[in-house]
Design a protein around this motif. Structure first.
Motif, PDB file in Angstrom:
ATOM      1  N   LEU A 196       0.826  -1.209   0.000  1.00 48.71           N
ATOM      2  CA  LEU A 196       0.000   0.000   0.000  1.00 48.71           C
ATOM      3  C   LEU A 196       0.860   1.258   0.000  1.00 48.71           C
ATOM      4  CD1 LEU A 196      -2.947  -0.854   2.432  1.00 48.71           C
ATOM      5  CD2 LEU A 196      -3.044  -0.546  -0.034  1.00 48.71           C
ATOM      6  N   ILE A 197       1.915   1.244   0.802  1.00 51.31           N
ATOM      7  CA  ILE A 197       2.818   2.402   0.822  1.00 51.31           C
ATOM      8  C   ILE A 197       3.454   2.603  -0.552  1.00 51.31           C
ATOM      9  CG2 ILE A 197       4.956   3.288   1.821  1.00 51.31           C
ATOM     10  CD1 ILE A 197       4.211   1.868   4.407  1.00 51.31           C
ATOM     11  N   GLN A 198       3.884   1.513  -1.146  1.00 54.38           N
ATOM     12  CA  GLN A 198       4.523   1.612  -2.461  1.00 54.38           C
ATOM     13  C   GLN A 198       3.541   2.111  -3.519  1.00 54.38           C
ATOM     14  OE1 GLN A 198       6.186  -2.108  -3.771  1.00 54.38           O
ATOM     15  NE2 GLN A 198       6.483  -1.412  -5.867  1.00 54.38           N
ATOM     16  N   TRP A 199       2.346   1.556  -3.558  1.00 52.45           N
ATOM     17  CA  TRP A 199       1.354   1.979  -4.552  1.00 52.45           C
ATOM     18  C   TRP A 199       0.916   3.420  -4.338  1.00 52.45           C
ATOM     19  CZ3 TRP A 199      -2.251  -2.926  -4.146  1.00 52.45           C
ATOM     20  CH2 TRP A 199      -1.554  -4.027  -4.669  1.00 52.45           C
ATOM     21  N   HIS A 200       0.775   3.820  -3.082  1.00 56.28           N
ATOM     22  CA  HIS A 200       0.294   5.177  -2.802  1.00 56.28           C
ATOM     23  C   HIS A 200       1.300   6.229  -3.260  1.00 56.28           C
ATOM     24  CE1 HIS A 200      -1.568   8.554  -0.750  1.00 56.28           C
ATOM     25  NE2 HIS A 200      -0.422   8.773  -0.115  1.00 56.28           N
ATOM     26  N   PHE A 201       2.548   6.073  -2.867  1.00 57.03           N
ATOM     27  CA  PHE A 201       3.535   7.095  -3.199  1.00 57.03           C
ATOM     28  C   PHE A 201       3.988   7.015  -4.650  1.00 57.03           C
ATOM     29  CE2 PHE A 201       4.001   6.821   1.450  1.00 57.03           C
ATOM     30  CZ  PHE A 201       3.817   8.153   1.761  1.00 57.03           C
ATOM     31  N   ALA A 202       3.714   5.908  -5.326  1.00 52.12           N
ATOM     32  CA  ALA A 202       4.017   5.804  -6.753  1.00 52.12           C
ATOM     33  C   ALA A 202       2.820   6.182  -7.626  1.00 52.12           C
ATOM     34  CB  ALA A 202       4.470   4.385  -7.088  1.00 52.12           C
ATOM     35  N   ALA A 203       1.720   6.620  -6.995  1.00 49.48           N
ATOM     36  CA  ALA A 203       0.496   6.993  -7.728  1.00 49.48           C
ATOM     37  C   ALA A 203       0.051   5.859  -8.645  1.00 49.48           C
ATOM     38  CB  ALA A 203       0.710   8.284  -8.514  1.00 49.48           C
ATOM     39  N   ASP A 204       0.057   4.655  -8.119  1.00 51.42           N
ATOM     40  CA  ASP A 204      -0.323   3.484  -8.894  1.00 51.42           C
ATOM     41  C   ASP A 204      -1.816   3.543  -9.239  1.00 51.42           C
ATOM     42  OD1 ASP A 204      -1.122   0.541  -9.354  1.00 51.42           O
ATOM     43  OD2 ASP A 204       1.063   0.455  -9.260  1.00 51.42           O
ATOM     44  N   ALA A 205      -2.156   3.042 -10.420  1.00 53.20           N
ATOM     45  CA  ALA A 205      -3.552   3.073 -10.869  1.00 53.20           C
ATOM     46  C   ALA A 205      -4.448   2.209 -10.000  1.00 53.20           C
ATOM     47  CB  ALA A 205      -3.640   2.609 -12.327  1.00 53.20           C
ATOM     48  N   ARG A 206      -3.867   1.242  -9.298  1.00 50.95           N
ATOM     49  CA  ARG A 206      -4.674   0.367  -8.443  1.00 50.95           C
ATOM     50  C   ARG A 206      -5.239   1.096  -7.232  1.00 50.95           C
ATOM     51  NH1 ARG A 206      -0.218  -4.403  -8.651  1.00 50.95           N
ATOM     52  NH2 ARG A 206       1.085  -2.529  -8.742  1.00 50.95           N
ATOM     53  N   MET A 207      -4.732   2.281  -6.927  1.00 51.91           N
ATOM     54  CA  MET A 207      -5.215   3.043  -5.784  1.00 51.91           C
ATOM     55  C   MET A 207      -6.382   3.959  -6.141  1.00 51.91           C
ATOM     56  SD  MET A 207      -3.182   1.970  -3.414  1.00 51.91           S
ATOM     57  CE  MET A 207      -3.555   3.107  -2.099  1.00 51.91           C
ATOM     58  N   LYS A 208      -6.785   4.029  -7.397  1.00 53.56           N
ATOM     59  CA  LYS A 208      -7.784   4.996  -7.825  1.00 53.56           C
ATOM     60  C   LYS A 208      -9.206   4.442  -7.809  1.00 53.56           C
ATOM     61  CE  LYS A 208      -4.484   7.380 -10.831  1.00 53.56           C
ATOM     62  NZ  LYS A 208      -4.171   7.800 -12.224  1.00 53.56           N
ATOM     63  N   GLY A 209      -9.370   3.160  -7.608  1.00 48.27           N
ATOM     64  CA  GLY A 209     -10.698   2.572  -7.618  1.00 48.27           C
ATOM     65  C   GLY A 209     -11.351   2.583  -6.252  1.00 48.27           C
ATOM     66  N   SER A 210     -12.372   1.773  -6.108  1.00 51.88           N
ATOM     67  CA  SER A 210     -13.095   1.669  -4.844  1.00 51.88           C
ATOM     68  C   SER A 210     -12.306   0.813  -3.860  1.00 51.88           C
ATOM     69  CB  SER A 210     -14.477   1.053  -5.081  1.00 51.88           C
ATOM     70  OG  SER A 210     -14.344  -0.265  -5.601  1.00 51.88           O
ATOM     71  N   ARG A 211     -12.792   0.785  -2.615  1.00 45.42           N
ATOM     72  CA  ARG A 211     -12.133  -0.027  -1.588  1.00 45.42           C
ATOM     73  C   ARG A 211     -12.228  -1.518  -1.937  1.00 45.42           C
ATOM     74  NH1 ARG A 211     -10.959   2.872   3.131  1.00 45.42           N
ATOM     75  NH2 ARG A 211     -10.600   5.028   2.451  1.00 45.42           N
ATOM     76  N   ALA A 212     -13.348  -1.925  -2.506  1.00 44.43           N
ATOM     77  CA  ALA A 212     -13.496  -3.332  -2.886  1.00 44.43           C
ATOM     78  C   ALA A 212     -12.499  -3.705  -3.982  1.00 44.43           C
ATOM     79  CB  ALA A 212     -14.923  -3.601  -3.355  1.00 44.43           C
ATOM     80  N   ALA A 213     -12.315  -2.796  -4.953  1.00 42.03           N
ATOM     81  CA  ALA A 213     -11.334  -3.061  -6.016  1.00 42.03           C
ATOM     82  C   ALA A 213      -9.914  -3.101  -5.446  1.00 42.03           C
ATOM     83  CB  ALA A 213     -11.442  -1.999  -7.096  1.00 42.03           C
ATOM     84  N   LEU A 214      -9.626  -2.212  -4.486  1.00 37.84           N
ATOM     85  CA  LEU A 214      -8.306  -2.214  -3.854  1.00 37.84           C
ATOM     86  C   LEU A 214      -8.069  -3.526  -3.107  1.00 37.84           C
ATOM     87  CD1 LEU A 214      -5.691  -0.770  -3.089  1.00 37.84           C
ATOM     88  CD2 LEU A 214      -6.917   0.296  -1.186  1.00 37.84           C
ATOM     89  N   ALA A 215      -9.093  -4.032  -2.445  1.00 35.72           N
ATOM     90  CA  ALA A 215      -8.959  -5.323  -1.753  1.00 35.72           C
ATOM     91  C   ALA A 215      -8.669  -6.447  -2.740  1.00 35.72           C
ATOM     92  CB  ALA A 215     -10.223  -5.617  -0.951  1.00 35.72           C
ATOM     93  N   ASP A 216      -9.298  -6.408  -3.912  1.00 41.87           N
ATOM     94  CA  ASP A 216      -9.028  -7.428  -4.935  1.00 41.87           C
ATOM     95  C   ASP A 216      -7.583  -7.353  -5.418  1.00 41.87           C
ATOM     96  OD1 ASP A 216     -11.644  -8.233  -4.704  1.00 41.87           O
ATOM     97  OD2 ASP A 216     -12.347  -7.054  -6.413  1.00 41.87           O
ATOM     98  N   HIS A 217      -7.075  -6.129  -5.644  1.00 43.11           N
ATOM     99  CA  HIS A 217      -5.684  -5.984  -6.075  1.00 43.11           C
ATOM    100  C   HIS A 217      -4.722  -6.498  -5.009  1.00 43.11           C
ATOM    101  CE1 HIS A 217      -6.867  -3.954  -9.658  1.00 43.11           C
ATOM    102  NE2 HIS A 217      -7.275  -2.851  -9.060  1.00 43.11           N
ATOM    103  N   LEU A 218      -5.013  -6.188  -3.758  1.00 38.64           N
ATOM    104  CA  LEU A 218      -4.167  -6.684  -2.669  1.00 38.64           C
ATOM    105  C   LEU A 218      -4.199  -8.210  -2.589  1.00 38.64           C
ATOM    106  CD1 LEU A 218      -4.637  -4.295   0.386  1.00 38.64           C
ATOM    107  CD2 LEU A 218      -2.517  -4.858  -0.768  1.00 38.64           C
ATOM    108  N   HIS A 219      -5.367  -8.776  -2.790  1.00 40.78           N
ATOM    109  CA  HIS A 219      -5.507 -10.233  -2.718  1.00 40.78           C
ATOM    110  C   HIS A 219      -4.636 -10.897  -3.779  1.00 40.78           C
ATOM    111  CE1 HIS A 219      -7.343 -14.223  -2.671  1.00 40.78           C
ATOM    112  NE2 HIS A 219      -7.929 -13.896  -1.550  1.00 40.78           N
ATOM    113  N   VAL A 220      -4.661 -10.370  -5.003  1.00 37.69           N
ATOM    114  CA  VAL A 220      -3.850 -10.944  -6.080  1.00 37.69           C
ATOM    115  C   VAL A 220      -2.361 -10.810  -5.776  1.00 37.69           C
ATOM    116  CG1 VAL A 220      -3.260 -10.729  -8.522  1.00 37.69           C
ATOM    117  CG2 VAL A 220      -5.642 -10.545  -7.810  1.00 37.69           C
ATOM    118  N   ALA A 221      -1.955  -9.623  -5.295  1.00 33.44           N
ATOM    119  CA  ALA A 221      -0.538  -9.397  -4.999  1.00 33.44           C
ATOM    120  C   ALA A 221      -0.060 -10.291  -3.856  1.00 33.44           C
ATOM    121  CB  ALA A 221      -0.314  -7.930  -4.656  1.00 33.44           C
ATOM    122  N   LEU A 222      -0.878 -10.457  -2.821  1.00 34.45           N
ATOM    123  CA  LEU A 222      -0.475 -11.291  -1.692  1.00 34.45           C
ATOM    124  C   LEU A 222      -0.442 -12.771  -2.058  1.00 34.45           C
ATOM    125  CD1 LEU A 222      -2.350  -9.536   1.260  1.00 34.45           C
ATOM    126  CD2 LEU A 222       0.084  -9.459   0.738  1.00 34.45           C
TER     127      LEU A 222
END
Length: 604
Positions: free
Chosen positions: A341-367
């Motif tokens: 989350l820290i990396q995506w936030h400070f890098a302005a990653d596109a995965r941070m621009k969606g809803s909380r549910a979409a962010l949870a899905d991105h985190l699930h895939v990465a983990l």
């Protein structure tokens, strides 16, 4: 002469004329009818209504023509279409004309007549909690809610809906469970009521009923009595303690329903839920009589339950890994997720621009990818990953990314402890073990590096290089020697293995540990000879010595002699214990530590 009001009355003012100052009439027929009659206010309203009705019958010829492209014409057309849609819904019911992908799965075409709330008082109460038309938000997808219609009746057909967020009149509990049938779920809930875990059955249960009869991921909705909704606002008059009680009751119900798969990651005050009035869901109303207040709920459930602890317990329940293994995995994945989350936030990653549910899905895939790289491919781990991703996504706050705390990380250590003192002691012991393990790892790494460079070894030098205290280096010096002895030759202190693959001797393990503890490797390998010697004692002498040491150890265990009277080659149990690294389990006594200190000083 002045004419007043047209041609009816004439008043003569010229004195030269005959009859000056008198009123005369042009139409003498009006002189005998000065009053035509009376009109009441009611009659006036009727007259105006009749005039409007007459204009409508004539096709509005007397009205001004409306521009078909104007806003007024558009609003008029929308109102006509909305009125027709409401009439069609009441007369023909809900119609899904063709198969569509709605609410996460494919739905076949069907028709449901009437309204679900017609003869159901519980569902009628639920309707009162939905904002009026034009303000109620609903959607076919729970992640993106919006105003769909100005008609409340049509809005209540959508599968996901949002209740009034300012006055909280319902407690929603998400459930991740899949049940054999709705009836099986009711039996499980009734068992919890009989055990006193919850005060009553949920007032509404709404879930997805599949064609095979299974009931998937229901929502449990507990309604508060009419007039007792909790006011949640930024107004200074709003009582925060009541809002906290609402959250505490929600957490307590989640804790009681954890065995059924209750999800603690879902926020309690968003008021988003599956719509029990939607024809797309299967709805039950098992409780129509008992309606406790918020205070009544607080007397039944544990209002002090923590969301973080509940998320970890839910991961343990759903994964089936056990609390200790699940919590350790939760800690590892949580640290990795926070770093992402820290990396995506400070890098302005596109995965941070969606809803909380979409962010949870991105985190699930990465983990999941991270777990595969760490060789953690246990199928049950996906449940832990899901809870970690949901928890981090729902609580995401950019201002707290750098300073977040990993709360409840010792849940598996303090589980079941009621006393604060016991929990503090357990936490202190755990922290002490972690520090001891890290210190030993540092010392072993520095010890190995110094061996490779053939440097003079001593506890003082080891402490200085590793950045630890001298007492720590003295305490672990023998352990470092034993760990490094299997793969290195210590030219300074004379520790060397006899061969590359030494076979364990009788009563000894592969790590050089005897059945009753670790023996002094320096004595076993012959320090004075600097390695293997052909003049080593015979096997019979070794057997007698091992038997003597074993008998001494047994005597100590039975209390016949003290630990200080043991053979100098037999050491006491160490306080260094590593369950995950049994090869690091070593033993040493104060006497052996002082012996090593003197030997190292002499060699230095």
């Amino acid at each position: 002469m002045t004419v007043n009001g047209g041609n009816a009355i004439v008043k003569t003012n010229d004195p030269a004329q005959t009859g000056a100052g008198k009123t005369t009439y042009r139409k003498s027929a009006l002189a005998g009818q000065p009053l035509l009659g009376f009109e009441t206010r009611y009659g006036e309203v009727q007259r105006k209504a009749a005039e409007v009705k007459a204009k409508r019958k004539t096709g509005g010829k007397d009205r001004e023509a409306i521009d078909p492209d104007s806003d007024a014409a558009r609003f008029r057309q929308e109102a006509i279409e909305l009125r027709l849609a409401v009439r069609d819904r009441l007369e023909n019911g809900y119609v899904l004309p063709f198969g569509q992908n709605i609410a996460g799965r494919w739905r076949r075409a069907f028709v449901e007549e009437g309204l679900r709330s017609e003869d159901n008082p519980i569902l009628k109460l639920f309707v009162t909690l939905v904002p009026k038309g034009g303000r109620a938000r609903a959607s076919n997808d729970k992640a993106t809610l919006d105003v769909q219609s100005r008609s409340k009746l049509l809005t209540l057909d959508y599968p996901y809906i949002e209740l009034n967020k300012e006055f909280l009149g319902a407690i929603r509990i998400d459930c991740d469970g899949v049940f054999a049938s709705p009836e099986a779920l009711l039996l499980a809930l009734e068992e919890l009521v009989r055990e006193g875990k919850i005060p009553c059955l949920p007032h509404i249960i709404v879930g997805d009923l599949f064609d095979n009869g299974t009931y998937h991921r229901p929502h449990f909705i507990f309604l508060l009595p009419p007039g007792t909704a909790v006011w949640k606002s930024d107004d200074k008059r709003c009582r925060r303690d009541i809002v906290r009680m609402f959250l505490g009751v929600s957490n307590g119900l989640i804790k009681a329903l954890l065995p059924l798969g209750a999800d603690p990651a879902a926020p309690a005050t968003t008021m988003r839920m599956k719509n029990p009035l939607s024809p797309l869901w299967h709805t039950l109303t098992p409780n129509r009589h008992t309606m406790p207040t918020l205070s009544d709920y607080a007397q039944w459930v544990d209002t002090g339950a923590s969301r973080e602890a509940l998320a970890r317990q839910a991961a343990a329940v759903q994964s089936g890994m056990g609390l200790k293994a699940s919590n350790v995995a939760f800690n590892t994945l949580r640290e990795r997720g926070t770093a992402l989350l820290i990396q995506w936030h400070f890098a302005a990653d596109a995965r941070m621009k969606g809803s909380r549910a979409a962010l949870a899905d991105h985190l699930h895939v990465a983990l999941e990818s991270y777990a595969r790289t760490m060789e953690l491919e246990d199928v049950r781990l996906s449940y832990v990953i899901g809870k970690v991703a949901d928890r981090l996504a729902m609580d995401f706050d950019p201002s707290k990314l750098q300073g977040g705390k990993n709360r409840q990380r010792l849940l598996h250590v303090v589980e079941g402890m009621k006393s604060v003192r016991d929990r503090q002691r357990a936490g202190a012991r755990f922290s002490q073990d972690i520090r001891r393990e890290r210190s030993l790892e540092k010392l072993v790494a520095v010890y190995s590096a110094m061996l490779e460079r053939s440097e003079t070894l001593s506890p003082e030098r080891l402490a200085s290089r590793a950045g630890v205290s001298r007492s720590t280096a003295y305490r672990h010096f023998a352990a470092c020697q034993q760990i490094c002895a299997s793969g290195c030759i210590d030219k300074k202190v004379g520790i060397a293995p006899c061969d590359d693959n030494p076979a364990p001797r009788q009563g000894e393990t592969a790590n050089g540990e005897s059945a009753w503890g670790n023996t002094n490797l320096e004595a076993l390998h012959g320090q004075e000879h600097g390695g293997c010697d052909s003049d080593a004692p015979e096997a019979e002498d070794d057997d007698f010595r091992l038997i003597e040491e074993q008998e001494t150890w047994i005597a100590v265990q039975e209390g016949r002699i003290s630990g200080r009277q043991m053979h100098p080659n037999v050491s006491d149990a160490s306080d260094i214990i590593f369950d995950a690294h049994p090869h690091l389990a070593v033993t040493e006594t104060a006497d052996s530590a002082m012996l090593e200190k003197g030997r190292s000083l002499a060699l230095a």
